[in-house]
Design a protein around this motif. Structure first.
Motif, mmCIF file in Angstrom:
data_model
loop_
_atom_site.group_PDB
_atom_site.id
_atom_site.type_symbol
_atom_site.label_atom_id
_atom_site.label_comp_id
_atom_site.label_asym_id
_atom_site.label_seq_id
_atom_site.Cartn_x
_atom_site.Cartn_y
_atom_site.Cartn_z
ATOM 1 N N CYS A 141 5.557 -40.369 -32.172
ATOM 2 C CA CYS A 141 6.409 -39.838 -33.228
ATOM 3 C C CYS A 141 7.806 -40.419 -33.129
ATOM 4 O O CYS A 141 8.437 -40.357 -32.086
ATOM 5 N N ARG A 162 10.563 -37.150 -34.964
ATOM 6 C CA ARG A 162 10.842 -35.920 -34.202
ATOM 7 C C ARG A 162 10.497 -34.650 -34.965
ATOM 8 O O ARG A 162 10.954 -33.574 -34.629
ATOM 9 N N ARG A 163 9.706 -34.732 -35.996
ATOM 10 C CA ARG A 163 9.253 -33.536 -36.709
ATOM 11 C C ARG A 163 7.941 -33.009 -36.129
ATOM 12 O O ARG A 163 7.526 -31.913 -36.458
ATOM 13 N N SER A 164 7.303 -33.806 -35.319
ATOM 14 C CA SER A 164 5.972 -33.451 -34.844
ATOM 15 C C SER A 164 5.985 -32.219 -33.962
ATOM 16 O O SER A 164 6.830 -32.066 -33.086
ATOM 17 N N THR A 220 1.499 -36.315 -37.870
ATOM 18 C CA THR A 220 1.604 -36.639 -39.298
ATOM 19 C C THR A 220 2.568 -35.732 -40.051
ATOM 20 O O THR A 220 2.601 -35.744 -41.271
HETATM 21 S S1 FES Z 1 6.341 -39.997 -36.888
HETATM 22 FE FE1 FES Z 1 6.915 -37.978 -36.500
HETATM 23 S S2 FES Z 1 5.249 -36.797 -37.113
HETATM 24 FE FE2 FES Z 1 4.674 -38.787 -37.490
#
Ligand code: FES
Length: 51
Positions: free
Chosen positions: A25, A28-30, A38
């Motif tokens: 990632c 950093r939303r993962s 995703t």
């Molecule tokens: S690149 Fe961060 S969730 Fe996919």
């Protein structure tokens, strides 16, 4: 990246994934950071282009 892989984060935590395909990632939303889950796809841009 082809799995299984081990990632070492900045604080020294080792993250292991047995998945066949692993993405790191960068947004950093993962919820599984540092692995991509995703979540980056939920980004909605207004007035911009999307892939
Ligand atoms: S690149 Fe961060 S969730 Fe996919």
């Amino acid at each position: 990246m082809d799995g299984p892989v081990e990632l070492v984060t900045e604080d020294g935590t080792v993250v292991r994934s047995d998945r066949v395909v692993v993405a790191v990632c960068a947004c950093r939303r993962s919820k599984r950071f540092p692995l991509c889950d995703t979540s980056h796809r939920r980004r909605v841009r207004r007035g911009g282009s999307q892939e």
